[in-house]
Write a protein that holds these residues in place. Structure first.
Motif, short mmCIF file in Angstrom:
data_model
loop_
_atom_site.label_atom_id
_atom_site.label_comp_id
_atom_site.label_asym_id
_atom_site.label_seq_id
_atom_site.Cartn_x
_atom_site.Cartn_y
_atom_site.Cartn_z
N LEU A 65 0.84 -1.21 0.00
CA LEU A 65 0.00 0.00 0.00
C LEU A 65 0.87 1.25 0.00
N TYR A 66 1.85 1.29 0.91
CA TYR A 66 2.69 2.49 1.02
C TYR A 66 3.63 2.65 -0.18
N PHE A 67 3.86 1.59 -0.93
CA PHE A 67 4.61 1.72 -2.17
C PHE A 67 3.83 2.58 -3.16
N HIS A 68 2.51 2.41 -3.17
CA HIS A 68 1.65 3.12 -4.12
C HIS A 68 1.13 4.46 -3.60
N PHE A 69 0.85 4.54 -2.31
CA PHE A 69 0.24 5.74 -1.73
C PHE A 69 0.93 6.06 -0.41
N SER A 70 1.36 7.30 -0.25
CA SER A 70 2.08 7.67 0.96
C SER A 70 1.17 8.06 2.11
N SER A 71 -0.12 8.32 1.81
CA SER A 71 -1.03 8.76 2.88
C SER A 71 -2.47 8.48 2.49
N LYS A 72 -3.34 8.53 3.47
CA LYS A 72 -4.77 8.37 3.20
C LYS A 72 -5.28 9.51 2.34
N ASP A 73 -4.79 10.72 2.56
CA ASP A 73 -5.21 11.85 1.73
C ASP A 73 -4.83 11.63 0.27
N GLU A 74 -3.67 11.05 0.03
CA GLU A 74 -3.25 10.79 -1.35
C GLU A 74 -4.18 9.79 -2.01
N ILE A 75 -4.55 8.76 -1.32
CA ILE A 75 -5.46 7.77 -1.91
C ILE A 75 -6.86 8.38 -2.08
N CYS A 76 -7.25 9.27 -1.18
CA CYS A 76 -8.54 9.98 -1.35
C CYS A 76 -8.51 10.86 -2.59
N ASP A 77 -7.38 11.50 -2.85
CA ASP A 77 -7.24 12.30 -4.07
C ASP A 77 -7.44 11.43 -5.32
N GLU A 78 -6.88 10.23 -5.29
CA GLU A 78 -7.02 9.32 -6.43
C GLU A 78 -8.46 8.83 -6.58
N VAL A 79 -9.13 8.58 -5.48
CA VAL A 79 -10.54 8.20 -5.53
C VAL A 79 -11.35 9.32 -6.17
N GLN A 80 -11.08 10.57 -5.76
CA GLN A 80 -11.76 11.73 -6.33
C GLN A 80 -11.48 11.82 -7.84
N SER A 81 -10.23 11.64 -8.22
CA SER A 81 -9.87 11.71 -9.65
C SER A 81 -10.59 10.65 -10.45
N ALA A 82 -10.70 9.45 -9.90
CA ALA A 82 -11.40 8.37 -10.60
C ALA A 82 -12.88 8.71 -10.75
N ALA A 83 -13.47 9.31 -9.75
CA ALA A 83 -14.88 9.71 -9.82
C ALA A 83 -15.07 10.81 -10.87
N VAL A 84 -14.17 11.78 -10.91
CA VAL A 84 -14.24 12.85 -11.91
C VAL A 84 -14.10 12.25 -13.32
N ALA A 85 -13.28 11.23 -13.47
CA ALA A 85 -13.13 10.57 -14.77
C ALA A 85 -14.44 9.93 -15.22
N VAL A 86 -15.20 9.36 -14.28
CA VAL A 86 -16.52 8.80 -14.59
C VAL A 86 -17.41 9.89 -15.17
N LEU A 87 -17.42 11.03 -14.51
CA LEU A 87 -18.21 12.18 -14.97
C LEU A 87 -17.77 12.63 -16.36
N HIS A 88 -16.48 12.78 -16.56
CA HIS A 88 -15.97 13.26 -17.85
C HIS A 88 -16.29 12.29 -18.98
#
Length: 161
Positions: A65-88
């Motif tokens: 997990l920490y290899f891919h994401f350094s923090s919970k906020d970073e993974i939350c940012d990626e979740v948000q980006s994935a959701a925005v991609a659904v919209l786009h």
């Protein structure tokens, strides 16, 4: 070097009966982590979701997990980006096919479906509700969605609808 030529990104390894590259395994692991994080954030919220929970849910070690994401906020940012991609993707498919008010209605119906079926969109809305007042990064999807709503309304108004 004897045998097939190997480079760090292209080393092959037998995984689940299939030969995959390290890069493909890393991408799969990243997707598993994002899916697990979205499911937990959607169900339990930000405060109740830990990095350990995300790793456990994804079936990945904490180190992975920490290899891919350094923090919970970073993974939350990626979740948000994935959701925005659904919209786009939805907006791109609907572009120009119907009047703007109809597209706005279609977008609203799509949102209802995403909230029921897409954990990344659901997690994004929950993050906005729980964390948006603390950090504007947590409202990325909501802002993108509202921006699209405003654009449809403005275009419909401009067309006299």
């Amino acid at each position: 070097m004897s045998g097939p030529e190997r480079t760090p990104c292209r080393t092959r390894r037998e995984t689940m009966g299939k030969t995959v590259t390290k890069q493909a395994r890393a991408e799969l692991t990243r997707h598993l982590l994002l899916d697990a994080a979205a499911a937990l954030l959607h169900r339990d919220g930000y405060a109740a979701t830990s990095m350990v929970d995300i790793a456990r849910e994804a079936g990945v070690t904490k180190g992975g997990l920490y290899f891919h994401f350094s923090s919970k906020d970073e993974i939350c940012d990626e979740v948000q980006s994935a959701a925005v991609a659904v919209l786009h993707r939805h907006v791109a498919r609907a572009r120009g096919r119907r009047p703007h008010l109809r597209r706005l209605a279609d977008l609203s119906r799509a949102l209802m479906g995403w909230l029921a079926e897409d954990t990344k969109v659901g997690a994004s809305f929950r993050l906005a509700r729980e964390m948006g007042s603390n950090d504007p990064r947590f409202v990325a999807f909501v802002r993108a969605w509202l921006g699209q709503v405003r654009a449809h309304i403005a275009a419909a108004h401009g067309a006299g609808s």
